[in-house]
Design a protein around this motif. Structure first.
Motif, short mmCIF file in Angstrom:
data_model
loop_
_atom_site.label_atom_id
_atom_site.label_comp_id
_atom_site.label_asym_id
_atom_site.label_seq_id
_atom_site.Cartn_x
_atom_site.Cartn_y
_atom_site.Cartn_z
N CYS A 102 1.00 -1.10 0.02
CA CYS A 102 -0.02 0.00 -0.10
C CYS A 102 0.82 1.02 -0.02
O CYS A 102 1.45 1.56 1.07
CB CYS A 102 -0.68 0.05 1.12
N HIS A 201 -7.77 0.12 3.65
CA HIS A 201 -6.42 -0.23 3.10
C HIS A 201 -6.26 -2.01 3.49
O HIS A 201 -6.87 -2.17 4.34
CB HIS A 201 -5.42 0.43 3.53
N HIS A 202 -5.29 -2.28 2.99
CA HIS A 202 -4.64 -3.66 3.34
C HIS A 202 -3.13 -3.50 3.56
O HIS A 202 -2.87 -2.63 2.69
CB HIS A 202 -5.21 -4.86 2.81
N THR A 203 -2.66 -4.17 4.31
CA THR A 203 -1.08 -4.08 4.58
C THR A 203 -0.46 -4.89 3.38
O THR A 203 0.91 -4.67 3.33
CB THR A 203 -0.47 -4.28 5.97
N ALA A 204 -1.05 -5.81 2.71
CA ALA A 204 -0.35 -6.81 1.73
C ALA A 204 0.68 -7.46 2.65
O ALA A 204 1.69 -8.18 1.95
CB ALA A 204 0.14 -6.03 0.52
N ALA A 281 -6.13 0.44 7.97
CA ALA A 281 -5.74 -0.78 7.19
C ALA A 281 -5.96 -2.02 7.77
O ALA A 281 -5.65 -2.00 9.15
CB ALA A 281 -4.13 -0.71 6.90
N ASP A 285 -3.46 -9.82 3.48
CA ASP A 285 -3.35 -9.68 2.01
C ASP A 285 -4.77 -10.21 1.54
O ASP A 285 -5.22 -11.28 1.81
CB ASP A 285 -2.29 -10.46 1.53
N HIS A 337 -8.40 2.14 -1.20
CA HIS A 337 -7.11 3.02 -1.69
C HIS A 337 -7.13 3.12 -3.08
O HIS A 337 -6.78 4.21 -3.75
CB HIS A 337 -6.07 2.25 -1.12
N THR A 343 -3.35 1.52 -7.73
CA THR A 343 -2.55 0.48 -6.63
C THR A 343 -3.79 -0.86 -6.73
O THR A 343 -5.06 -0.60 -6.73
CB THR A 343 -2.53 1.13 -5.07
N CYS A 345 -4.56 -2.15 -3.72
CA CYS A 345 -4.87 -1.93 -2.40
C CYS A 345 -6.38 -1.59 -2.45
O CYS A 345 -6.70 -0.53 -3.08
CB CYS A 345 -4.08 -0.99 -1.54
N PRO A 346 -7.30 -2.03 -1.44
CA PRO A 346 -7.25 -2.92 -0.41
C PRO A 346 -7.27 -4.47 -0.67
O PRO A 346 -7.82 -5.13 0.06
CB PRO A 346 -8.18 -2.74 0.78
#
Length: 372
Positions: A102, A201-204, A281, A285, A337, A343, A345-346
């Motif tokens: 992200c 969001h996600h942090t992946a 977030a 993932d 996001h 991107t 994301c998320p």
């Protein structure tokens, strides 16, 4: 050279709906439990984060500590990067895909940035394969698990915001020195503006995370130091068990992420659209996997608390106006996001859930407003 490096070498227009007073925002069925109510604190020890920024990330890199994460950043293609690790017994791991994370950033940051946080198996080193066209590569080996113990004061009891328990920065082991430059000034001083929108969001990072607090510390180190943002990019993070983590520093006199007037602190999660934009977030993932029921429930509850507090309608479409530079964007008030920037994301699964999420947050917000 970054602001941090340079100093080291040298020795927020349109307001959202009117903000209710803090006392009203935390009233309801549950006791107030503001983030800073003068409660007692106790000492707790956390592992100090160890970090090594690679001089040349295109060549094999080693570290003198067990590597638990490698923070990566570059400009160029989002896909095609690979990493392999040198294991403690000297063997090489298989090459594995690096999932682009992200990429946020400060207001006015140029586009095209990619970040990633790759979990490492207590490795002694790593190598990268990067796709053609990649520039400005940076890589940082991190250990947020095994470092020497650092003692800090944490709340004696879990803090709450309108009944929601959460982990303060102290609770997850934030090293507040990372927010400061070598000359003692804040790398990115806090700025506060009326809240307008909320972004998911996600942090992946890894799913089924065995130590989510260590992952939060890794995200913090990468954002604050490697990316030179001066702090973690999100206002809040949520792990798979539904635990809520306080993110961006906002002071000690109000609800997390806000000042005492109810204005939102600017974070670093949607470069160019940060001020007035709440960023939350989920750890993990969600390109192909659904969040856990616990994580999603906490996400709904947290967004509802702030929608009720700020008088926001989670189902609305709005024109966001950046109070810093006047840039505007038509958007859903509650978005992902990728609705702001290029991107993944998320993650596709979580992004497809946004229509249902808006309805669930709106329903929870309505229930809170009726109780207030």
């Amino acid at each position: 050279m970054s602001r941090r490096g340079a100093l080291g070498a040298a020795g927020a227009v349109a307001a959202a709906a009117a903000v209710t007073p803090l006392a009203a925002a935390v009233s309801g069925d549950e006791p107030a439990g503001e983030e800073n109510s003068g409660s007692e604190r106790k000492e707790r020890a956390f592992p100090a984060t160890r970090a090594k920024l690679a001089d040349d990330a295109t060549r094999p890199v080693s570290a003198d500590f067990p590597i638990t994460y490698v923070g990566l950043g570059w400009r160029g293609p989002h896909r095609g990067a690979q990493i392999r690790f040198t294991l403690p017994d000297g063997r090489k791991s298989d090459w594995q895909r690096v999932t682009a994370g992200c990429a946020g950033g400060r207001e006015g940051s140029a586009g095209g940035a990619v970040t990633a946080l790759a979990a490492a198996p207590d490795a002694t080193g790593y190598e990268l394969r990067l796709p053609d066209g990649v520039t400005e590569v940076r890589a940082m080996a991190l250990d947020t698990v095994h470092g020497p113990r650092r003692t800090t004061k944490v709340p004696a009891e879990r803090k709450r915001m309108r009944g929601l328990t959460y982990l303060t920065r102290a609770d997850w082991g934030a090293d507040e020195s990372l927010r400061f430059l070598p000359d003692g000034t804040e790398n990115t001083p806090t700025a506060f503006y009326p809240a307008q929108v909320m972004t998911v969001h996600h942090t992946a990072t890894v799913n089924d995370d065995p130590d989510p607090a260590a992952t939060v510390r890794a995200v913090y180190e990468q954002h604050a130091v490697a990316n030179d943002w001066g702090d973690i990019g999100y206002h809040f993070l949520i792990d798979e068990a539904g635990r809520i983590y306080e993110g961006r520093w906002s002071g000690e006199d109000a609800l997390p992420a806000h000042d005492s007037d109810g204005k939102l602190v600017t974070a670093f999660h949607t470069a160019g659209y940060n001020s007035g934009n709440l960023g939350v977030a989920l750890l993990g993932d969600f390109v192909e996997r659904e969040p856990t029921a616990e994580a999603r429930a906490s996400l709904v509850a947290l967004l509802a608390v702030y929608a009720a507090y700020q008088g926001l309608d989670p189902r609305a479409d709005v024109t966001f106006v950046n109070p810093v530079d006047g840039v505007t964007k038509d958007t859903a008030l509650l978005s992902g996001h990728q609705d702001w920037l290029t991107t993944e994301c998320p993650g596709g699964v979580l992004h497809r859930d946004l229509p249902a999420l808006r309805e669930d947050v709106a329903a929870a917000t309505g229930r809170m407003q009726k109780r207030s």
